[in-house]
Every structure is written in C-alpha cells, then in structure tokens.
Design an enzyme around this catalytic site. Sequence first.
Site, PDB file in Angstrom:
ATOM      1  N   ARG A   1       0.796  -3.917  16.905  1.00 10.57           N
ATOM      2  CA  ARG A   1       1.899  -3.872  15.781  1.00 10.57           C
ATOM      3  C   ARG A   1       2.470  -4.944  15.688  1.00 10.57           C
ATOM      4  NH1 ARG A   1       3.791   1.407  14.837  1.00 10.57           N
ATOM      5  NH2 ARG A   1       3.115   2.121  16.666  1.00 10.57           N
TER       6      ARG A   1
ATOM      7  N   LYS B   1       1.687   4.700   1.383  1.00 14.38           N
ATOM      8  CA  LYS B   1       1.816   5.139   2.714  1.00 14.38           C
ATOM      9  C   LYS B   1       1.604   6.770   2.502  1.00 14.38           C
ATOM     10  CE  LYS B   1       3.409   5.201   7.428  1.00 14.38           C
ATOM     11  NZ  LYS B   1       2.831   6.756   7.805  1.00 14.38           N
TER      12      LYS B   1
ATOM     13  N   LYS C   1       5.831  -1.197   7.611  1.00 17.99           N
ATOM     14  CA  LYS C   1       6.096   0.303   6.920  1.00 17.99           C
ATOM     15  C   LYS C   1       7.468   0.446   6.724  1.00 17.99           C
ATOM     16  CE  LYS C   1       5.897   2.778  11.316  1.00 17.99           C
ATOM     17  NZ  LYS C   1       5.124   3.789  11.930  1.00 17.99           N
TER      18      LYS C   1
ATOM     19  N   ASP D   1       0.710  -1.194   0.064  1.00 14.90           N
ATOM     20  CA  ASP D   1       0.005  -0.072   0.024  1.00 14.90           C
ATOM     21  C   ASP D   1       1.003   1.282   0.066  1.00 14.90           C
ATOM     22  OD1 ASP D   1      -2.213  -1.670   0.324  1.00 14.90           O
ATOM     23  OD2 ASP D   1      -2.957  -0.760   2.118  1.00 14.90           O
TER      24      ASP D   1
ATOM     25  N   ARG E   1      -4.521   9.502  10.058  1.00 17.83           N
ATOM     26  CA  ARG E   1      -5.270   8.346  10.119  1.00 17.83           C
ATOM     27  C   ARG E   1      -6.783   8.605  10.653  1.00 17.83           C
ATOM     28  NH1 ARG E   1      -2.993   2.972  11.557  1.00 17.83           N
ATOM     29  NH2 ARG E   1      -4.841   1.559  10.871  1.00 17.83           N
TER      30      ARG E   1
ATOM     31  N   ARG F   1      -6.490   8.704  14.951  1.00 15.55           N
ATOM     32  CA  ARG F   1      -5.852   7.591  15.528  1.00 15.55           C
ATOM     33  C   ARG F   1      -5.759   7.580  16.904  1.00 15.55           C
ATOM     34  NH1 ARG F   1      -0.754   6.182  17.274  1.00 15.55           N
ATOM     35  NH2 ARG F   1       0.385   4.567  16.196  1.00 15.55           N
TER      36      ARG F   1
END
Length: 550
Positions: free
Chosen positions: A410, A211, A416, A209, A216, A231
């Site tokens: 996470r 970023k 990422k 994806d 968020r 977020r």
Amino acid sequence: MQFLDLAATSAAVTVTPGRLAKVDLLAVALRRLDVDEIPAGAGYLAGELRQRQTGVGPAGLRDLPPPAPQPTLTVAGVDAAIAEIAAVHGAGTQARRRELLGALFAAATADEQRMLVGLFSGELRQGAQSGLLADAIARAADVPATAVRRALLLAGDLRVVAVAALTGGAAALSEFTLRVGRPLAPMLAQSASSVDEALTATGTPTVVDVKLDGIRIQVHRSGNDIAVFSRSLDEITARVPEVVAAVRALPAREMVLDGEAIALDATGRPRPFQETASRAATRGARRRQGSPAGRTTADMAGTVSVEASRPSHPAPAAPAVRAAAGTTGETVLTPYFFDLLHLDGTDLLDAPGRDRWAALAGAVGVPLLVGRTEVATVDEASAAFATALDAGQEGIVVKVPDAPYAAGRRGAAWVKVKPRHTLDLVVLAVEWGSGRRSGWLSNLHLGARDPDTGGFVMLGKTFKGLTDELLRWQTERFLELAVDRGEWVVRVRPEQVVEIAFDGVQTSSRYPGGVALRFARVVRYRDDKSAAEADTIDAVRAIHVGRRSS
C-alpha cells in the site's frame, strides 16, 4: 518448541518500542521452531491461526477453565488441538467443540491463555505486522529482506514464505514467481482525504480510475481453465460463473487480471454492496493451499473448466456475462478490470502502469474496462471524482503511470479518495476487550436516535480508531454509565455521544432498523452534545437511499 516461549515473545514484542528490537525478538523465536512447527508458529507470531475457520466465537471464549500451573503445551500440540477443533462437524458439534476448547485452555498457563484468546478472537495486537515478520524471517534465515518481501508478495502467505526461507534459504525464495493459477497479494491503495491530497502524493500528470463499489477479483486463465480469487485469496470460481464466462470470451490463452465484480441495476448503477458481497461470499470457497509450490495451472484443471460454462452460442463479453449469470437465478455480477499482470507467457508485474494498461486494453476491450481518465490538474481530477460519485460509485483511485505493480503493498503509487460520512451517535453498550485490550471496554454498540419513540436504534459495532488513551477514558466513563455489567457486554445509559466516520450504509437484517454502517470508526467523543442532539435513524436511512440512487 514450548508454546509458552511464543507467548513470552508476543508479550515482549508488545512492550518493546524499537522496530529492530522487535525484529530481533521475533527472529530468535523463529529460529527455535522445529521444521514442522514453522507454519503454525510463524502465523502465531503474526497473530493468525493456520486454520482460517475454527467455529469458536466470542461466546466460546467465556467461562474458560482456570489456567494450568505449569506449561506443557508445544507449538505443534496447540496447532493439532486447534485443527481438531476446526474439524468438528455434525451432530453434537457445539458440545464437542466446547469440550476440546476447554481441554486446550485447561492445559494452558495464564500467559498462554491470553495468547490463545487473542488468536481465536483475532485481536492479538502486538505490533508484529507482516512487514515486521518479513524482516524477522530474513534475520532468522540470514537472507536479504528484499528476497523475503518479494516472495511474500508473490506467494501471499507469510507461513509459506517462512517455511521456504528457514528451510531452503535464498534459493527457495527465488522459486517464488508469478505463476498462473496461484494468486498473489493484490496491490493496495493508500487513502487521501481529498483530491488535492491525492495528487500531491502522486504528482501530475496522472491517471484517475473509477473506484467501483464491488468486490476485488483476481482472475487467472490458462487455456480452458479459469480460477477467480477474492481480495483475501479465497477461491470463489464456482460462485461467479459470469466472471468465468466473460474471461472465456477473451482471445488471450493465458492471463492474470486484476479488477472488480459488481452487481448493477437495469440502468447500470451499482446495487447495494451486500448484494455483490453475498453473491461472492466464500461459503464453500476454498483457501488456496499454502505450499512453496503454490497452486499452479495443473491444479486449476479440476476446479472450473471454461468449457463447462460455455454459453450456447458465441457472444461478446457482456452477453456472456448475462447468459452465465442466468443459469444461477441470482444477482448478475459484471467484472471490470483495471490491471493486467501476465499475458500469454509474459509477466508484467515490473512493467510501468502505462504499459500494463495498454496491454490490458488490447487484451480485454472497453466493455470490461474500469473507467479511466488521464488528468493534469486538480480541477480535472475533481471532475472525474464528481462523475464517479454521480454514477453511484465509491470514489476514485489516482494512479502513477510509471509505477510497477507492487503486489501486496500500500503505497503512494495508488491513492484512493472516497467521500467521508460522519454521524453523531449514542453508545448503547460496550464489550470487554481481549488480547492486548483485555481489561478495557473496547467494542462500542452504536445507536441512532429514533424521534418517533424517543429511543435508540442500533446500527452496528466498532472498536476501530481507539487509542490507548481513549480506551482508558471510555472504560472509566462507561463503567460510570453501566446499568448491567455482564461478563462480556456492559449495557450503559444512552447518554454518551460519539462522532463516527464510516464508508456507507448497507441493508441489514441483523439490526432492528434494517440498516448498518460500513467500516465504522471512532473520530472523537462529543461531550459538547447531549443524546437528544444525536443524529436520527431517518438521517441514516437518507444516506442509505442516497447511496443507491444519487
């Protein structure tokens, strides 16, 4: 329960090395809390105040009264005192807040004062993270740790889960489900330093994806009612009418979407991050209320009705975004979505990514989807990474197609990759630490060399990346370089060079150079470089310009 007992637990957890031993200490303290003390007490053990905004900053924590000789504070009393401080407003606010804060600290012993300073400053680093607290809650309530973790992921509020577990046990925890209108902790991505490293973690084939360099958002829709959360689970619905309009234009009647909102220029490239952030800033936003029932669809009805933001004529999503944003006179935020957690009565949290994403594509359509590429090799992923950077975005997120949506976690299912900037900067001053860092010089003031004046231009502060060893070293070093030893800030001769990693450069009116570093953190001290060899403010500005146009 006496507040001193929590302070003692916090101190013991700080010096206790084993995870199980830490859990035992925390569980004992949790069991001793009265029912009405659980929300505040559980938060204190996690290093958090129940009141998110108190109005007390670093200046308010100076010149504190001497500690009390004997403990008299209770957990409930401290919570009530902080609530009163947070509620102060109107004429004479500062004087009244100082008076209340002084009274609280005057009633606190030395150990209690240390914990209060840590709580107010947000620097109570005692090693009791949410995962550790979750295990402690499970131990204290005699319920499975998996039940606590699941409830925590869905509720997004440790205090609420603690109340449920300690008062209602496993049955109360089972009531936490995905409810449209109640935000849940978003799934997070771990970091990798390279595309190769990311694909080693996820395996191949996989999905990449883009970023986006936005903020968020989690969007909940139930019929004509829409709520948008940040977020951190703050509700920002009223500040983002274009996001509401975009979701209103979709055919689904009930959905929970995960994505990003971003400000774009006329060419479709991202505007500076702070323009996006300022539009979505939580001024006037409300934190969802922490209760076992949470915020349901019925609660949404009084906030922002979709009908209220209906454009004058039916339109596809992108025009709806523009029409709604045009009513604000502010920067347009365009939403892009990368996950779907609920659709018309069906929860998708536990479905594999490929199924969620297929449902998302059917419910949202290409114009509002984050760019996504299927890759089988490092070369393909690297090409996607380069394309994202060329478009001015932050990087990529590599995602495992078989993984469920692990709310609040996470892990290696999402990884990422962002370009890493580093600069060699000069330390201009250092702030004394508080909480666990009390007695050490901690927060560094960073400056870039100005070749025109021969001086230095401040770019921001950081205490990130500092180990205990570095804290000890830099305290000795900067006291040697001190030219002005203030109670809070020690100004030093600009001689020490430090290598700083950061995610980007943003415009800032706070600093004289007009720019500031984003997410700065210490890599290492550069004793091999003199201040005359430090990077210049021109180099910093070049990174800033490149971020906006390259």
